[in-house]
Design a protein around this motif. Structure first.
Motif, PDB file in Angstrom:
ATOM      1  N   ALA A   1      -7.612  -6.026   3.988  1.00 49.13           N
ATOM      2  CA  ALA A   1      -6.305  -5.407   4.192  1.00 49.13           C
ATOM      3  C   ALA A   1      -6.307  -3.935   3.800  1.00 49.13           C
ATOM      4  CB  ALA A   1      -5.250  -6.156   3.393  1.00 49.13           C
ATOM      5  N   THR A   2      -7.107  -3.587   2.822  1.00 44.47           N
ATOM      6  CA  THR A   2      -7.241  -2.190   2.417  1.00 44.47           C
ATOM      7  C   THR A   2      -8.627  -1.699   2.795  1.00 44.47           C
ATOM      8  OG1 THR A   2      -5.692  -2.464   0.596  1.00 44.47           O
ATOM      9  CG2 THR A   2      -7.201  -0.592   0.470  1.00 44.47           C
ATOM     10  N   GLN A   3      -8.668  -0.598   3.516  1.00 43.24           N
ATOM     11  CA  GLN A   3      -9.932  -0.074   4.013  1.00 43.24           C
ATOM     12  C   GLN A   3     -10.915   0.195   2.892  1.00 43.24           C
ATOM     13  OE1 GLN A   3      -9.531   3.788   5.788  1.00 43.24           O
ATOM     14  NE2 GLN A   3     -11.549   3.770   6.701  1.00 43.24           N
TER      15      GLN A   3
ATOM     16  N   TYR B   1       2.240  -5.892   9.632  1.00 50.83           N
ATOM     17  CA  TYR B   1       2.484  -4.669   8.872  1.00 50.83           C
ATOM     18  C   TYR B   1       3.522  -3.795   9.553  1.00 50.83           C
ATOM     19  CZ  TYR B   1      -1.967  -5.674   6.515  1.00 50.83           C
ATOM     20  OH  TYR B   1      -2.989  -6.250   5.795  1.00 50.83           O
TER      21      TYR B   1
ATOM     22  N   THR C   1      -6.965   7.887   6.246  1.00 50.82           N
ATOM     23  CA  THR C   1      -6.666   6.689   5.455  1.00 50.82           C
ATOM     24  C   THR C   1      -6.584   5.462   6.326  1.00 50.82           C
ATOM     25  OG1 THR C   1      -4.308   7.097   5.681  1.00 50.82           O
ATOM     26  CG2 THR C   1      -5.394   7.922   3.717  1.00 50.82           C
TER      27      THR C   1
ATOM     28  N   ASN D   1      -1.083  16.934   0.904  1.00 57.15           N
ATOM     29  CA  ASN D   1       0.062  17.852   0.992  1.00 57.15           C
ATOM     30  C   ASN D   1       1.392  17.175   0.634  1.00 57.15           C
ATOM     31  OD1 ASN D   1       0.318  16.248   3.224  1.00 57.15           O
ATOM     32  ND2 ASN D   1       0.486  17.897   4.712  1.00 57.15           N
TER      33      ASN D   1
ATOM     34  N   TYR E   1       1.195   0.746  16.303  1.00 53.79           N
ATOM     35  CA  TYR E   1      -0.033   1.505  16.076  1.00 53.79           C
ATOM     36  C   TYR E   1      -1.214   0.545  16.018  1.00 53.79           C
ATOM     37  CZ  TYR E   1       0.114  -0.091  11.218  1.00 53.79           C
ATOM     38  OH  TYR E   1       0.138  -0.874  10.092  1.00 53.79           O
TER      39      TYR E   1
ATOM     40  N   PHE F   1       5.644   9.016  11.908  1.00 52.27           N
ATOM     41  CA  PHE F   1       4.390   8.448  12.395  1.00 52.27           C
ATOM     42  C   PHE F   1       3.634   7.831  11.201  1.00 52.27           C
ATOM     43  CE2 PHE F   1       3.505   9.527  16.881  1.00 52.27           C
ATOM     44  CZ  PHE F   1       4.725  10.106  17.184  1.00 52.27           C
ATOM     45  N   PRO F   2       2.902   6.753  11.450  1.00 49.75           N
ATOM     46  CA  PRO F   2       2.372   5.961  10.327  1.00 49.75           C
ATOM     47  C   PRO F   2       1.213   6.590   9.572  1.00 49.75           C
ATOM     48  CG  PRO F   2       1.684   5.018  12.427  1.00 49.75           C
ATOM     49  CD  PRO F   2       2.679   6.092  12.745  1.00 49.75           C
ATOM     50  N   PHE F   3       0.532   7.566  10.189  1.00 46.72           N
ATOM     51  CA  PHE F   3      -0.589   8.231   9.525  1.00 46.72           C
ATOM     52  C   PHE F   3      -0.527   9.721   9.818  1.00 46.72           C
ATOM     53  CE2 PHE F   3      -2.036   3.926  10.482  1.00 46.72           C
ATOM     54  CZ  PHE F   3      -2.580   3.514   9.280  1.00 46.72           C
ATOM     55  N   ALA F   4      -1.114  10.513   8.929  1.00 50.00           N
ATOM     56  CA  ALA F   4      -1.191  11.958   9.145  1.00 50.00           C
ATOM     57  C   ALA F   4      -2.408  12.290  10.008  1.00 50.00           C
ATOM     58  CB  ALA F   4      -1.285  12.682   7.805  1.00 50.00           C
TER      59      ALA F   4
ATOM     60  N   ILE G   1       2.750  14.110   1.585  1.00 52.86           N
ATOM     61  CA  ILE G   1       3.363  13.067   2.416  1.00 52.86           C
ATOM     62  C   ILE G   1       3.070  11.705   1.791  1.00 52.86           C
ATOM     63  CG2 ILE G   1       3.290  11.915   4.660  1.00 52.86           C
ATOM     64  CD1 ILE G   1       2.676  14.617   5.927  1.00 52.86           C
TER      65      ILE G   1
ATOM     66  N   ASN H   1      -2.050  19.363  12.347  1.00 56.17           N
ATOM     67  CA  ASN H   1      -2.901  18.920  11.246  1.00 56.17           C
ATOM     68  C   ASN H   1      -2.078  18.619   9.994  1.00 56.17           C
ATOM     69  OD1 ASN H   1      -4.397  20.338   8.611  1.00 56.17           O
ATOM     70  ND2 ASN H   1      -5.610  18.813   9.673  1.00 56.17           N
ATOM     71  N   GLY H   2      -2.341  17.477   9.377  1.00 52.25           N
ATOM     72  CA  GLY H   2      -1.763  17.172   8.076  1.00 52.25           C
ATOM     73  C   GLY H   2      -0.341  16.668   8.082  1.00 52.25           C
ATOM     74  N   VAL H   3       0.237  16.405   9.237  1.00 53.94           N
ATOM     75  CA  VAL H   3       1.633  15.979   9.273  1.00 53.94           C
ATOM     76  C   VAL H   3       1.781  14.632   9.991  1.00 53.94           C
ATOM     77  CG1 VAL H   3       2.444  18.358   9.215  1.00 53.94           C
ATOM     78  CG2 VAL H   3       2.171  17.198  11.421  1.00 53.94           C
ATOM     79  N   THR H   4       2.987  14.068   9.898  1.00 55.62           N
ATOM     80  CA  THR H   4       3.291  12.773  10.509  1.00 55.62           C
ATOM     81  C   THR H   4       4.460  12.898  11.485  1.00 55.62           C
ATOM     82  OG1 THR H   4       4.683  12.265   8.594  1.00 55.62           O
ATOM     83  CG2 THR H   4       2.427  11.401   8.577  1.00 55.62           C
TER      84      THR H   4
ATOM     85  N   GLN I   1       3.576  25.140   5.057  1.00 54.76           N
ATOM     86  CA  GLN I   1       2.579  24.657   6.010  1.00 54.76           C
ATOM     87  C   GLN I   1       3.221  24.375   7.369  1.00 54.76           C
ATOM     88  OE1 GLN I   1       0.962  20.823   5.038  1.00 54.76           O
ATOM     89  NE2 GLN I   1      -0.195  20.673   6.923  1.00 54.76           N
TER      90      GLN I   1
ATOM     91  N   GLN J   1       0.850  -1.195   0.000  1.00 55.80           N
ATOM     92  CA  GLN J   1       0.000   0.000   0.000  1.00 55.80           C
ATOM     93  C   GLN J   1       0.889   1.250   0.000  1.00 55.80           C
ATOM     94  OE1 GLN J   1      -2.759   1.566   3.391  1.00 55.80           O
ATOM     95  NE2 GLN J   1      -3.855  -0.085   2.394  1.00 55.80           N
TER      96      GLN J   1
ATOM     97  N   GLU K   1      -6.644  -2.131  11.819  1.00 51.82           N
ATOM     98  CA  GLU K   1      -5.289  -2.517  11.409  1.00 51.82           C
ATOM     99  C   GLU K   1      -4.349  -2.289  12.578  1.00 51.82           C
ATOM    100  OE1 GLU K   1      -3.779  -0.836   7.694  1.00 51.82           O
ATOM    101  OE2 GLU K   1      -1.768  -0.820   8.575  1.00 51.82           O
ATOM    102  N   GLU K   2      -3.435  -3.211  12.773  1.00 44.75           N
ATOM    103  CA  GLU K   2      -2.395  -3.025  13.781  1.00 44.75           C
ATOM    104  C   GLU K   2      -1.046  -3.351  13.156  1.00 44.75           C
ATOM    105  OE1 GLU K   2      -4.247  -5.707  16.526  1.00 44.75           O
ATOM    106  OE2 GLU K   2      -2.912  -7.354  15.984  1.00 44.75           O
TER     107      GLU K   2
END
Lengths: 83, 175
Positions: B35-37, A40, B175, A18, B72, B101-104, A20, B134-137, A77, A12, B50-51
């Motif tokens: 596996a994919t949302q 994963y 996501t 933005n 996570y 980090f794994p998600f924003a 990432i 907001n919007g970052v990892t 940003q 995936q 998901e873990e």
């Protein structure tokens, strides 16, 4: 006698609005070719980040997504995000 | 069709698992998501689980111990990230931010995370926490080195050689 094998695959890759790049590596355990377990590991890459050691397919997507405009917008940003 | 019949149609032959479309059942008992949302637009629908693991990083030339880890767990749109950052040598790595980090974070304002343990910080503190914008990892530390009615140090340079920080944060993601 059963055969156990382990495979790793990037299953995936997501590019956020933005720029990432988020990707997921799946480690699959197969028994006689049939998947019996999966784990994963996730990684995130920010625009203009050093890509040394990253998988080739991920690098290709980063290079396509990280235009000068995307990099500049992301850096702007982050710079203005003080609380 | 009764509810009992609907439920029966979801349970596999062993009677121990519920497998949603695209899900793969492993050992044990539970509900298997794909596996994919498959994102739902319904506010009452649980559409993902998901873990996994991730690797906390400070970038640059920093090196880490073998016990530097993150995990996570994502349930629906909410993800909880735990980390045990264990820096060996800080090198040119950031002293105030942890990345990868794994998600924003998709919440419009910063989300606060907590620190449960730390040792060998760059500066002695009497308060330390962090936030993800907001919007970052990546996360940035905040701290006070003296009693205060507010946060005194935003973007606090907490990290250095041999620093260990254990923390956790929960935030929404798309996501």
């Amino acid at each position: 006698m059963s055969t156990l094998t382990e495979t790793k695959v990037i299953d995936q890759i997501t590019v956020t609005e933005n720029g990432i790049v988020l990707y997921r590596e799946a480690t699959r355990i197969l028994k006689d070719g049939e998947q019996i377990a999966q784990t994963y590991h996730r990684t995130s890459l920010t625009p203009a980040q050093d890509l040394t050691g990253q998988p080739a397919n991920v690098v290709a997507i980063c290079n396509a997504a990280w235009t000068e405009e995307v990099v500049a917008a992301y850096q702007a940003q982050v710079a203005q995000q003080g609380i | 069709m009764t509810n009992a019949v609907y439920l029966a149609s979801l349970v596999n032959s062993s009677g121990s698992n519920v497998t949603l479309s695209g899900g793969v059942v492993g050992a044990g008992t539970g509900v298997a998501f794909p596996a994919t949302q498959s994102a739902s637009s319904n506010a009452n629908t649980l559409d993902d689980y998901e873990e996994g693991t991730w690797t906390p990083s400070v970038g640059g030339t920093a090196s880490y111990t073998v016990d530097n880890v993150g995990t996570y767990t994502k349930v629906g749109r909410l993800v909880t990230c735990n980390f045990d950052l264990q820096i060996n040598l800080i090198g040119t790595g950031s002293t105030s931010s942890i990345t990868n980090f794994p998600f924003a974070n998709t919440f419009s304002a910063p989300v606060t995370g907590s620190v449960s343990y730390y040792t060998n910080l760059g500066v002695a503190v009497n308060f330390i926490a962090f936030y993800i914008n907001n919007g970052v990892t990546s996360i940035n530390f905040v701290a006070n080195t003296a009693n205060s009615v507010g946060v005194g140090l935003n973007g606090f340079a907490a990290l250095g050689t041999s620093t260990r920080v254990i923390g956790a944060v929960t935030y929404p993601t798309s996501t």
